[in-house]
Design an enzyme around this catalytic site. Structure first.
Site, PDB file in Angstrom:
ATOM      1  N   GLN A 278     -30.732  -4.030 -16.716  1.00  0.00           N
ATOM      2  CA  GLN A 278     -30.307  -4.237 -15.329  1.00  0.00           C
ATOM      3  C   GLN A 278     -28.781  -4.364 -15.144  1.00  0.00           C
ATOM      4  O   GLN A 278     -28.240  -3.819 -14.164  1.00  0.00           O
ATOM      5  CB  GLN A 278     -31.013  -5.464 -14.748  1.00  0.00           C
ATOM      6  CG  GLN A 278     -30.911  -5.522 -13.240  1.00  0.00           C
ATOM      7  CD  GLN A 278     -31.645  -6.696 -12.650  1.00  0.00           C
ATOM      8  OE1 GLN A 278     -31.416  -7.852 -13.014  1.00  0.00           O
ATOM      9  NE2 GLN A 278     -32.554  -6.411 -11.741  1.00  0.00           N
ATOM     10  N   ILE A 336     -19.119  -0.318 -19.809  1.00  0.00           N
ATOM     11  CA  ILE A 336     -20.443   0.266 -20.097  1.00  0.00           C
ATOM     12  C   ILE A 336     -20.418   0.953 -21.461  1.00  0.00           C
ATOM     13  O   ILE A 336     -21.394   0.892 -22.216  1.00  0.00           O
ATOM     14  CB  ILE A 336     -20.846   1.272 -18.980  1.00  0.00           C
ATOM     15  CG1 ILE A 336     -21.150   0.507 -17.691  1.00  0.00           C
ATOM     16  CG2 ILE A 336     -22.044   2.126 -19.401  1.00  0.00           C
ATOM     17  CD1 ILE A 336     -21.286   1.390 -16.447  1.00  0.00           C
ATOM     18  N   GLU A 362       3.231   6.665  -4.065  1.00  0.00           N
ATOM     19  CA  GLU A 362       3.113   7.123  -2.673  1.00  0.00           C
ATOM     20  C   GLU A 362       2.825   5.951  -1.715  1.00  0.00           C
ATOM     21  O   GLU A 362       2.050   6.086  -0.768  1.00  0.00           O
ATOM     22  CB  GLU A 362       2.099   8.258  -2.557  1.00  0.00           C
ATOM     23  CG  GLU A 362       2.509   9.433  -3.453  1.00  0.00           C
ATOM     24  CD  GLU A 362       2.040  10.781  -2.980  1.00  0.00           C
ATOM     25  OE1 GLU A 362       1.858  10.958  -1.787  1.00  0.00           O
ATOM     26  OE2 GLU A 362       1.884  11.665  -3.856  1.00  0.00           O
ATOM     27  N   GLY A 363       3.466   4.822  -1.998  1.00  0.00           N
ATOM     28  CA  GLY A 363       3.285   3.614  -1.191  1.00  0.00           C
ATOM     29  C   GLY A 363       2.373   2.651  -1.905  1.00  0.00           C
ATOM     30  O   GLY A 363       1.192   2.956  -2.127  1.00  0.00           O
TER      31      GLY A 363
HETATM   32  N1  CAA Z   1       5.712   8.782  10.521  1.00  0.00           N
HETATM   33  C1  CAA Z   1       6.768   8.991  11.360  1.00  0.00           C
HETATM   34  N2  CAA Z   1       7.708   8.053  11.572  1.00  0.00           N
HETATM   35  C2  CAA Z   1       7.578   6.876  10.928  1.00  0.00           C
HETATM   36  C3  CAA Z   1       6.507   6.613  10.042  1.00  0.00           C
HETATM   37  C4  CAA Z   1       5.545   7.623   9.868  1.00  0.00           C
HETATM   38  N3  CAA Z   1       4.498   7.434   9.062  1.00  0.00           N
HETATM   39  N4  CAA Z   1       6.633   5.374   9.538  1.00  0.00           N
HETATM   40  C5  CAA Z   1       7.755   4.868  10.104  1.00  0.00           C
HETATM   41  N5  CAA Z   1       8.306   5.778  10.933  1.00  0.00           N
HETATM   42  C6  CAA Z   1       9.514   5.612  11.754  1.00  0.00           C
HETATM   43  C7  CAA Z   1       9.313   4.459  12.723  1.00  0.00           C
HETATM   44  O1  CAA Z   1       8.683   4.890  13.911  1.00  0.00           O
HETATM   45  C8  CAA Z   1      10.725   4.010  12.962  1.00  0.00           C
HETATM   46  O2  CAA Z   1      11.352   4.891  13.867  1.00  0.00           O
HETATM   47  P1  CAA Z   1      12.275   4.345  15.078  1.00  0.00           P
HETATM   48  O3  CAA Z   1      13.362   3.541  14.463  1.00  0.00           O
HETATM   49  O4  CAA Z   1      12.732   5.574  15.766  1.00  0.00           O
HETATM   50  O5  CAA Z   1      11.387   3.480  15.911  1.00  0.00           O
HETATM   51  C9  CAA Z   1      11.375   4.240  11.608  1.00  0.00           C
HETATM   52  O6  CAA Z   1      10.595   5.209  10.932  1.00  0.00           O
HETATM   53  C10 CAA Z   1      11.468   2.986  10.789  1.00  0.00           C
HETATM   54  O7  CAA Z   1      10.171   2.451  10.655  1.00  0.00           O
HETATM   55  P2  CAA Z   1       9.945   1.010  10.047  1.00  0.00           P
HETATM   56  O8  CAA Z   1      10.770   0.018  10.824  1.00  0.00           O
HETATM   57  O9  CAA Z   1       8.502   0.749   9.956  1.00  0.00           O
HETATM   58  O10 CAA Z   1      10.622   1.200   8.608  1.00  0.00           O
HETATM   59  P3  CAA Z   1      10.794   0.173   7.452  1.00  0.00           P
HETATM   60  O11 CAA Z   1      12.098   0.490   6.815  1.00  0.00           O
HETATM   61  O12 CAA Z   1      10.511  -1.216   7.896  1.00  0.00           O
HETATM   62  O13 CAA Z   1       9.616   0.487   6.395  1.00  0.00           O
HETATM   63  C11 CAA Z   1       7.878   1.549   5.170  1.00  0.00           C
HETATM   64  C12 CAA Z   1       8.794   1.520   6.409  1.00  0.00           C
HETATM   65  C13 CAA Z   1       6.490   1.867   5.700  1.00  0.00           C
HETATM   66  C14 CAA Z   1       7.802   0.261   4.376  1.00  0.00           C
HETATM   67  C15 CAA Z   1       8.446   2.692   4.309  1.00  0.00           C
HETATM   68  O14 CAA Z   1       9.684   2.327   3.728  1.00  0.00           O
HETATM   69  C16 CAA Z   1       7.486   3.136   3.231  1.00  0.00           C
HETATM   70  O15 CAA Z   1       6.588   3.921   3.494  1.00  0.00           O
HETATM   71  N6  CAA Z   1       7.678   2.672   1.977  1.00  0.00           N
HETATM   72  C17 CAA Z   1       6.938   3.178   0.850  1.00  0.00           C
HETATM   73  C18 CAA Z   1       7.705   4.303   0.197  1.00  0.00           C
HETATM   74  C19 CAA Z   1       6.824   5.182  -0.604  1.00  0.00           C
HETATM   75  O16 CAA Z   1       5.703   5.462  -0.269  1.00  0.00           O
HETATM   76  N7  CAA Z   1       7.368   5.688  -1.702  1.00  0.00           N
HETATM   77  C20 CAA Z   1       6.690   6.623  -2.514  1.00  0.00           C
HETATM   78  C21 CAA Z   1       7.649   7.345  -3.386  1.00  0.00           C
HETATM   79  S1  CAA Z   1       7.176   9.005  -3.710  1.00  0.00           S
HETATM   80  C22 CAA Z   1       5.990   8.941  -4.897  1.00  0.00           C
HETATM   81  O17 CAA Z   1       5.491   7.917  -5.235  1.00  0.00           O
HETATM   82  C23 CAA Z   1       5.569  10.267  -5.390  1.00  0.00           C
HETATM   83  C24 CAA Z   1       4.984  10.305  -6.774  1.00  0.00           C
HETATM   84  O18 CAA Z   1       5.462   9.721  -7.721  1.00  0.00           O
HETATM   85  C25 CAA Z   1       3.837  11.169  -6.995  1.00  0.00           C
END
Ligand code: CAA
Length: 378
Positions: A278, A336, A362-363
């Site tokens: 189980q 397992i 990617e976040g």
């Molecule tokens: N689409 C369009 N616009 C967006 C958006 C989205 N998804 N998210 C935010 N915005 C815009 C907002 O509307 C805002 O615009 P205005 O100033 O005109 O109103 C502006 O961007 C700033 O937004 P925030 O105040 O929310 O921005 P922030 O600086 O506080 O933080 C965050 C945003 C979500 C934390 C962002 O920094 C984030 O996504 N961080 C994670 C980064 C990430 O994913 N990195 C991955 C690296 S690549 C990788 O990993 C690839 C790999 O190895 C395979």
């Protein structure tokens, strides 16, 4: 997978084609790829099969397929070869997609076509030594020089960068403006002033490189989108990329479920197959349930994107749930398998090591929970 009836005929055919490629070509090379060999011939085959630039419209040289097709292809590849799935993800989601959405006609003609055909690989230069989750805090700068720009700075952990010929670099063109002063550039990784560091030694995904990059007076004349549009380009690109990461996590978990079911039927203890016990039954039942739930979440996000509707929160939900689920499922698969699960002779340890990064790249899931909460609470 209980979703045969929810895929269109075309999506089902694409999945069948990718599955054949995975079983016949990728699976036999998965162990050596994980051990650190870049699977160049498999990347070439992905291009031949039309799987690079899958969602780029046909009139731009791409496959003209939808996001659902891309996601299910991602699940299939991930279920066989984690390293290849990252190479596939970066090329499709982080290189071809922003070129398609923001590139000029000339950039599409020259650069996007080379990416889609597999002639060139691309990478995504956003993260920096002191700017990971806080992407807007990046320090790389681009200053005007004649008709072009000079880029100076550094990037960290850039996937595919050892093999990539092209890089999308995010740099501050006006630091006073914060995120509104970030722009995106397309640069040749072989250009003078572009230095690619040694590939990092990682927990998993050994066949896909992650390197630091340094730019010293790198001459860049190819602005992607408008000046100051870089942060938007990064955010919208990552929104879609997260659907792919969710599908990737589902692929890792599914591979572990399949291996666990086969092992449980074969391995005996206390005079019968362990499938008769189980605790094993409950583990595989939970794994299967959560995998199906995660798949429905990534399909939901992909379908919203295909319908042209907002999908940012749904993509984040899919990525958070699927990657957390993959942590549990891959760990239970090792459990397992008992002692065998800890050995490289069995594939589950490869998926267990690979799964962790889906909660990070990617976040991070912490940032994505914030993003989901912001959609709910404002
Ligand atoms: N689409 C369009 N616009 C967006 C958006 C989205 N998804 N998210 C935010 N915005 C815009 C907002 O509307 C805002 O615009 P205005 O100033 O005109 O109103 C502006 O961007 C700033 O937004 P925030 O105040 O929310 O921005 P922030 O600086 O506080 O933080 C965050 C945003 C979500 C934390 C962002 O920094 C984030 O996504 N961080 C994670 C980064 C990430 O994913 N990195 C991955 C690296 S690549 C990788 O990993 C690839 C790999 O190895 C395979």
């Amino acid at each position: 997978m209980a979703d045969d009836d929810v895929l269109t005929e075309e999506q089902g055919m694409i999945r069948g084609m990718v599955r054949d490629f995975c079983e016949n070509e990728a699976a036999p090379r998965a162990a050596e790829t994980d051990a650190g060999r870049f699977p160049r011939e498999l990347v070439g085959r992905l291009a031949e099969l039309g799987l690079l630039g899958m969602t780029v419209p046909a009139n731009e040289g791409g496959g003209g397929m939808d996001e659902v097709s891309f996601s299910i292809a991602m699940e299939e590849i991930s279920a066989v070869c984690p390293s290849l799935s990252v190479i596939f993800a970066v090329q499709n989601s982080l290189a071809c997609a922003p070129l398609h959405h923001y590139g000029s006609a000339a950039q599409k003609q020259k650069i996007l076509k080379a990416l889609v055909s597999g002639e060139k690989l691309g990478c995504f230069g956003l993260s920096e030594p002191s700017a990971g989750s806080d992407a807007a805090a990046l320090r790389t700068t681009a200053t005007r020089s004649g008709d072009g720009w000079l880029i100076n700075g550094a990037k960290r952990f850039i996937s595919n960068s050892k093999e990539a010929e092209l890089c999308i670099i995010f740099a501050a063109t006006d630091r006073e403006l914060g995120h509104k002063g970030i722009s995106a550039f397309i640069a040749d990784t072989g250009a003078p002033g572009f230095e690619v560091g040694r590939p990092e030694e990682k927990l998993g995904l050994g066949g896909s490189s992650a390197c630091d990059l340094r730019f010293e007076n790198l001459d860049a004349d190819s602005l992607l989108g408008e000046e100051g549009q870089g942060f938007e380009i990064a955010m919208t690109t990552l929104d879609a990329g997260r659907i792919g990461v969710a599908a990737q996590a589902v692929g890792f978990a599914r591979a572990c479920l399949d291996a666990s079911v086969a092992y449980a039927r074969e391995r005996e203890s206390f005079g019968r197959p362990i499938a008769g016990h189980q605790p094993i039954q409950w583990k595989v039942a939970d794994m299967a349930t959560e995998i199906d739930a995660a798949r429905l979440l990534y399909l939901q996000a992909a379908r919203l994107k295909d319908a042209g509707r907002p999908f940012s929160a749904e993509a984040a939900m899919a990525k958070v749930f699927a990657s957390d689920m993959a942590q549990r499922a891959t760990s239970e698969a090792v459990q397992i398998h008992g002692g065998n699960g800890y050995m490289k002779a069995y594939p589950v340890e490869r998926f267990f090591r690979a799964a962790k990064v889906t909660q990070i790249y990617e976040g991070t899931n912490e940032i994505l929970r914030q993003l989901i909460a912001k959609h709910l609470l404002g």
